[in-house]
Design an enzyme around this catalytic site. Structure first.
Site, PDB file in Angstrom:
ATOM      1  N   HIS A  34      24.076  20.206 -94.579  1.00 40.37           N
ATOM      2  CA  HIS A  34      23.845  19.228 -95.640  1.00 40.37           C
ATOM      3  C   HIS A  34      23.483  19.987 -96.910  1.00 40.37           C
ATOM      4  O   HIS A  34      23.490  21.228 -96.932  1.00 40.37           O
ATOM      5  CB  HIS A  34      22.735  18.246 -95.234  1.00 40.37           C
ATOM      6  CG  HIS A  34      21.501  18.912 -94.718  1.00 40.37           C
ATOM      7  ND1 HIS A  34      20.683  19.684 -95.512  1.00 40.37           N
ATOM      8  CD2 HIS A  34      20.955  18.945 -93.475  1.00 40.37           C
ATOM      9  CE1 HIS A  34      19.682  20.135 -94.795  1.00 40.37           C
ATOM     10  NE2 HIS A  34      19.827  19.717 -93.539  1.00 40.37           N
ATOM     11  N   HIS A  37      21.162  23.012 -96.717  1.00 42.98           N
ATOM     12  CA  HIS A  37      21.808  24.275 -96.319  1.00 42.98           C
ATOM     13  C   HIS A  37      22.658  24.819 -97.480  1.00 42.98           C
ATOM     14  O   HIS A  37      22.670  26.024 -97.737  1.00 42.98           O
ATOM     15  CB  HIS A  37      22.752  24.055 -95.126  1.00 42.98           C
ATOM     16  CG  HIS A  37      22.069  23.601 -93.876  1.00 42.98           C
ATOM     17  ND1 HIS A  37      22.212  22.339 -93.369  1.00 42.98           N
ATOM     18  CD2 HIS A  37      21.251  24.253 -93.012  1.00 42.98           C
ATOM     19  CE1 HIS A  37      21.511  22.232 -92.247  1.00 42.98           C
ATOM     20  NE2 HIS A  37      20.914  23.373 -92.005  1.00 42.98           N
ATOM     21  N   GLU A 151      11.916  25.784 -96.445  1.00 42.44           N
ATOM     22  CA  GLU A 151      10.482  25.553 -96.223  1.00 42.44           C
ATOM     23  C   GLU A 151      10.199  24.253 -95.476  1.00 42.44           C
ATOM     24  O   GLU A 151       9.048  23.976 -95.172  1.00 42.44           O
ATOM     25  CB  GLU A 151       9.732  25.545 -97.567  1.00 42.44           C
ATOM     26  CG  GLU A 151       9.586  26.928 -98.150  1.00 42.44           C
ATOM     27  CD  GLU A 151       8.665  26.961 -99.356  1.00 42.44           C
ATOM     28  OE1 GLU A 151       8.545  25.937-100.053  1.00 42.44           O
ATOM     29  OE2 GLU A 151       8.081  28.033 -99.606  1.00 42.44           O
ATOM     30  N   VAL A 184      14.718  20.574 -99.886  1.00 43.94           N
ATOM     31  CA  VAL A 184      15.626  19.787-100.730  1.00 43.94           C
ATOM     32  C   VAL A 184      15.495  18.330-100.287  1.00 43.94           C
ATOM     33  O   VAL A 184      15.548  18.044 -99.084  1.00 43.94           O
ATOM     34  CB  VAL A 184      17.091  20.271-100.593  1.00 43.94           C
ATOM     35  CG1 VAL A 184      18.016  19.458-101.484  1.00 43.94           C
ATOM     36  CG2 VAL A 184      17.189  21.751-100.948  1.00 43.94           C
ATOM     37  N   LEU A 192      15.927  16.426 -96.673  1.00 44.38           N
ATOM     38  CA  LEU A 192      17.227  16.526 -96.011  1.00 44.38           C
ATOM     39  C   LEU A 192      17.071  17.213 -94.660  1.00 44.38           C
ATOM     40  O   LEU A 192      16.342  18.185 -94.517  1.00 44.38           O
ATOM     41  CB  LEU A 192      18.210  17.309 -96.876  1.00 44.38           C
ATOM     42  CG  LEU A 192      18.577  16.682 -98.214  1.00 44.38           C
ATOM     43  CD1 LEU A 192      19.743  17.422 -98.860  1.00 44.38           C
ATOM     44  CD2 LEU A 192      18.959  15.215 -98.053  1.00 44.38           C
ATOM     45  N   SER A 194      19.443  17.715 -90.683  1.00 46.32           N
ATOM     46  CA  SER A 194      20.631  17.370 -89.888  1.00 46.32           C
ATOM     47  C   SER A 194      20.335  16.147 -89.032  1.00 46.32           C
ATOM     48  O   SER A 194      21.221  15.373 -88.700  1.00 46.32           O
ATOM     49  CB  SER A 194      21.025  18.549 -88.998  1.00 46.32           C
ATOM     50  OG  SER A 194      21.196  19.691 -89.791  1.00 46.32           O
ATOM     51  N   ARG A 195      19.060  15.989 -88.679  1.00 45.32           N
ATOM     52  CA  ARG A 195      18.684  14.848 -87.823  1.00 45.32           C
ATOM     53  C   ARG A 195      18.809  13.512 -88.545  1.00 45.32           C
ATOM     54  O   ARG A 195      18.861  12.471 -87.894  1.00 45.32           O
ATOM     55  CB  ARG A 195      17.262  15.026 -87.299  1.00 45.32           C
ATOM     56  CG  ARG A 195      17.152  16.121 -86.251  1.00 45.32           C
ATOM     57  CD  ARG A 195      15.707  16.398 -85.924  1.00 45.32           C
ATOM     58  NE  ARG A 195      15.579  17.689 -85.279  1.00 45.32           N
ATOM     59  CZ  ARG A 195      15.530  17.885 -83.971  1.00 45.32           C
ATOM     60  NH1 ARG A 195      15.578  16.857 -83.167  1.00 45.32           N
ATOM     61  NH2 ARG A 195      15.432  19.093 -83.455  1.00 45.32           N
TER      62      ARG A 195
END
Ligand code: PAF
Length: 285
Positions: A34, A37, A151, A184, A192, A194-195
């Site tokens: 996302h 990354h 972070e 982010v 943000l 992935s989950r």
């Protein structure tokens, strides 16, 4: 951009760059990429001659099989994004390529000087051993000058710093620099992750209360004690239908031990939003 699936191909591909003293930046990921990354990769591309992104859902860091099976995977979409951003190599091995059968089933034990005994480490026994197992392997394979981490996983970052700077492995990765990159967020404030892909539209809306509460706690911290703010955050999030706090701890940013003041403190939270486990944090400083 090249997609490599074996350790040998990766090392061969990088051999020339290392010989010519080119700097290599590494962004370790578990895919389902996302904008968070993408920010790390853009930075790695800008600051190094060569950028390597690993896409590997590391089985040894999951202590819940269902979580591992449900982890989102989409290499084709990830590769498209990485190619647009300008990554040079994507390393996407299978678990069998990464680990021998013995390594897959042996519990690795690293000494993290207690950093792994709190928060995520307490809730997910063995998780950080698995993280360090894969990250140290990636460092050996890629020999990066810089490695980039977000972070949002603050405890993971603290443990990786410890591994590189103070553990028995310190000094074995050359002049590797660990680069901490800020969380982010969506414009709504949601960190943000992935989950987030696993959240329904309604759950996504509900989850906004997490960051909203963390930001509100910066104000509360001006006139309340650490314990009071900690409890108020837990109560405020738990008061929202569909959210359940697993832990909220305000800790010292270096030791991860309970903070007795807000100086150099960070609040780390894990919340179940329906079935999805989300993490976030806020620095008080
Ligand atoms: O933060 C992650 O995505 C993972 O823990 C990492 C660092 C890629 C190791 O598998």
């Amino acid at each position: 951009m090249q997609i490599l699936t074996t350790k040998q191909a990766l090392q061969q591909a990088l051999a020339e760059s290392h010989q010519c003293q080119k700097t290599v930046g590494l962004v370790p990921t578990m895919g389902a990429l996302h904008e968070g990354h993408a920010t790390l990769v853009r930075r790695a591309v800008a600051e190094n001659d060569i950028c390597v992104v690993s896409v590997f859902v590391n089985p040894t860091q999951f202590n819940n099989r269902e979580d591992l099976l449900k982890y989102p995977r989409n290499l084709e979409r990830d590769a498209e994004l990485l190619s647009r951003i300008g990554a040079d190599f994507v390393f996407a091995p299978t678990p069998e390529e990464m680990y021998s059968a013995e390594e897959m089933n042996t519990t690795f034990q690293f000494d993290f000087a207690g950093l792994d005994q709190v928060m995520e480490g307490k809730m997910r026994p063995g998780h950080f051993n698995g993280v360090v197992q894969v990250v140290s392997r990636l460092f050996y394979l890629v020999q990066p000058a810089r490695a980039y981490f977000g972070e949002k996983d603050f405890q993971q970052l603290a443990i990786i710093h410890h591994m590189v700077e103070r553990s028995s492995l310190a000094g074995t990765f050359g002049k590797l620099q660990i680069i901490d990159c800020p969380i982010v967020r969506e414009p709504s404030g949601l960190a943000l992750s992935s989950r987030n892909e696993r959240l329904s539209a309604a759950e996504r809306e509900t989850a906004l209360a997490i960051s909203r509460t963390l930001f509100a706690s910066l104000e509360w911290a001006k006139s309340a004690s650490v314990q009071e703010v900690q409890q108020r955050v837990i109560d405020a999030i738990n008061a929202v239908d569909g959210l359940e706090v697993e832990y909220y701890e305000i800790v010292d940013q270096s030791t991860l031990l309970p903070a007795d003041s807000f100086s150099h403190a960070i609040g780390c939270v894990t919340v179940y939003c329906g079935p999805v486990r989300l993490i976030d944090n806020i620095k008080y400083e």
